[in-house]
Enzyme design. Sequence first.
Site, mmCIF file in Angstrom:
data_model
loop_
_atom_site.group_PDB
_atom_site.id
_atom_site.type_symbol
_atom_site.label_atom_id
_atom_site.label_comp_id
_atom_site.label_asym_id
_atom_site.label_seq_id
_atom_site.Cartn_x
_atom_site.Cartn_y
_atom_site.Cartn_z
ATOM 1 N N TYR A 44 0.831 -1.202 0.000
ATOM 2 C CA TYR A 44 0.000 0.000 0.000
ATOM 3 C C TYR A 44 0.876 1.268 0.000
ATOM 4 C CZ TYR A 44 -4.580 -2.144 1.268
ATOM 5 O OH TYR A 44 -5.767 -2.838 1.274
ATOM 6 N N GLY A 45 2.088 1.130 0.536
ATOM 7 C CA GLY A 45 2.961 2.292 0.771
ATOM 8 C C GLY A 45 3.071 3.284 -0.377
ATOM 9 N N ASN A 76 0.025 0.729 9.384
ATOM 10 C CA ASN A 76 0.268 2.161 9.578
ATOM 11 C C ASN A 76 -0.148 2.961 8.363
ATOM 12 O OD1 ASN A 76 2.365 0.743 11.421
ATOM 13 N ND2 ASN A 76 2.303 2.854 12.136
ATOM 14 N N CYS A 186 5.763 0.493 10.595
ATOM 15 C CA CYS A 186 5.088 -0.352 9.611
ATOM 16 C C CYS A 186 4.928 -1.708 10.276
ATOM 17 C CB CYS A 186 5.937 -0.472 8.343
ATOM 18 S SG CYS A 186 5.356 -1.760 7.216
ATOM 19 N N THR A 187 3.716 -2.264 10.209
ATOM 20 C CA THR A 187 3.453 -3.487 10.970
ATOM 21 C C THR A 187 4.165 -4.723 10.409
ATOM 22 O OG1 THR A 187 1.384 -3.763 9.736
ATOM 23 C CG2 THR A 187 1.246 -2.716 11.914
ATOM 24 N N HIS A 188 4.717 -4.610 9.201
ATOM 25 C CA HIS A 188 5.527 -5.725 8.693
ATOM 26 C C HIS A 188 6.872 -5.822 9.435
ATOM 27 C CE1 HIS A 188 2.815 -5.777 5.205
ATOM 28 N NE2 HIS A 188 3.403 -6.893 4.801
HETATM 29 N N1 DGL Z 1 1.962 -3.166 7.101
HETATM 30 C C1 DGL Z 1 1.806 -1.949 6.338
HETATM 31 C C2 DGL Z 1 2.109 -0.765 7.228
HETATM 32 O O1 DGL Z 1 2.026 -0.910 8.438
HETATM 33 C C3 DGL Z 1 2.535 -2.205 5.105
HETATM 34 C C4 DGL Z 1 2.715 -1.242 4.138
HETATM 35 C C5 DGL Z 1 2.603 -1.552 2.688
HETATM 36 O O2 DGL Z 1 1.786 -2.365 2.268
HETATM 37 O O3 DGL Z 1 3.330 -0.867 1.981
HETATM 38 O O4 DGL Z 1 2.354 0.332 6.815
#
Ligand code: DGL
Length: 273
Positions: A44-45, A76, A186-188
């Site tokens: 999503y970033g 996030n 970021c939760t990853h």
């Molecule tokens: N886990 C998402 C976050 O906390 C991932 C971001 C992504 O998909 O770029 O921002």
Amino acid sequence: MPLLENPIGIFDSGVGGLSVLRAMREQMPNESMVYFGDQGHVPYGPRSMEQIQKFSEGITRFLLEQNSKLIVVACNTASAAALKYLRGRFPEVPFVGMEPAVKPAAEITKTGKVGVLATPATFQGALYASVVERFGAGVEFFQHACPGLVSQIEKGELESNATRAILEDALLPMLEKNIDTVVLGCTHYPFVIPLIERIVGAHVRVIDPAPSVARQVKRLLEVSVNLNQTSESQRVRFYTSADPASMKSLLPLLLGTDGEVEAVTWKDDQVTL
Ligand code: DGL
């Protein structure tokens, strides 16, 4: 009033929100949970706010169809882009979102220098600017968007050379600036904490916000008398908008447990089973 046995809905662009689910299961072992990873759209970033809002709305509708009593935006990026929007669209639904842990970092730093790892959308959003403005006085923040890191974690590459190179690119210049604290925005990223700790060394604190988000969810359920105290109904279901085999294969690595993963599809901004 939603039934206590109803599940908590949790979503992320992919498997990152599992770091939040993991903390929630530790603190609320009797709760059922429905996890949605939008792996068909990850990352999503780099996406626009409007697009992330549209995805988040479709996922929220799906999680409500699964009778979620509360929704955790365990991303996030989606929190930065869409949390306010979701609260406006679904005023009756309790949401808990992520915000970069700038406040605890500002409280514990001794050098006054803090590194923040997050995605481009999180850094661009108003939420990040506002936490830095409210809680970051007197602290210097060094930001890095770690391009490619989310995809490495989606592939389960928690220790590979390529993953290490991305993290070194982000962290070595920060160490030169004398940071003593790293915020994972970021939760990853909590899934690569062991690697991060090896790069930064024991004198640098790494902050994973998942346990405090889980505490917040628990508090909210307690005050609304919706915390499930019985152990009979506990069940965790996983959904993905990509190949379920890929998420399924990552569950033992990321959560330490197996689980059934179902595929969903996107059609006209709606998620269907
Ligand atoms: N886990 C998402 C976050 O906390 C991932 C971001 C992504 O998909 O770029 O921002």
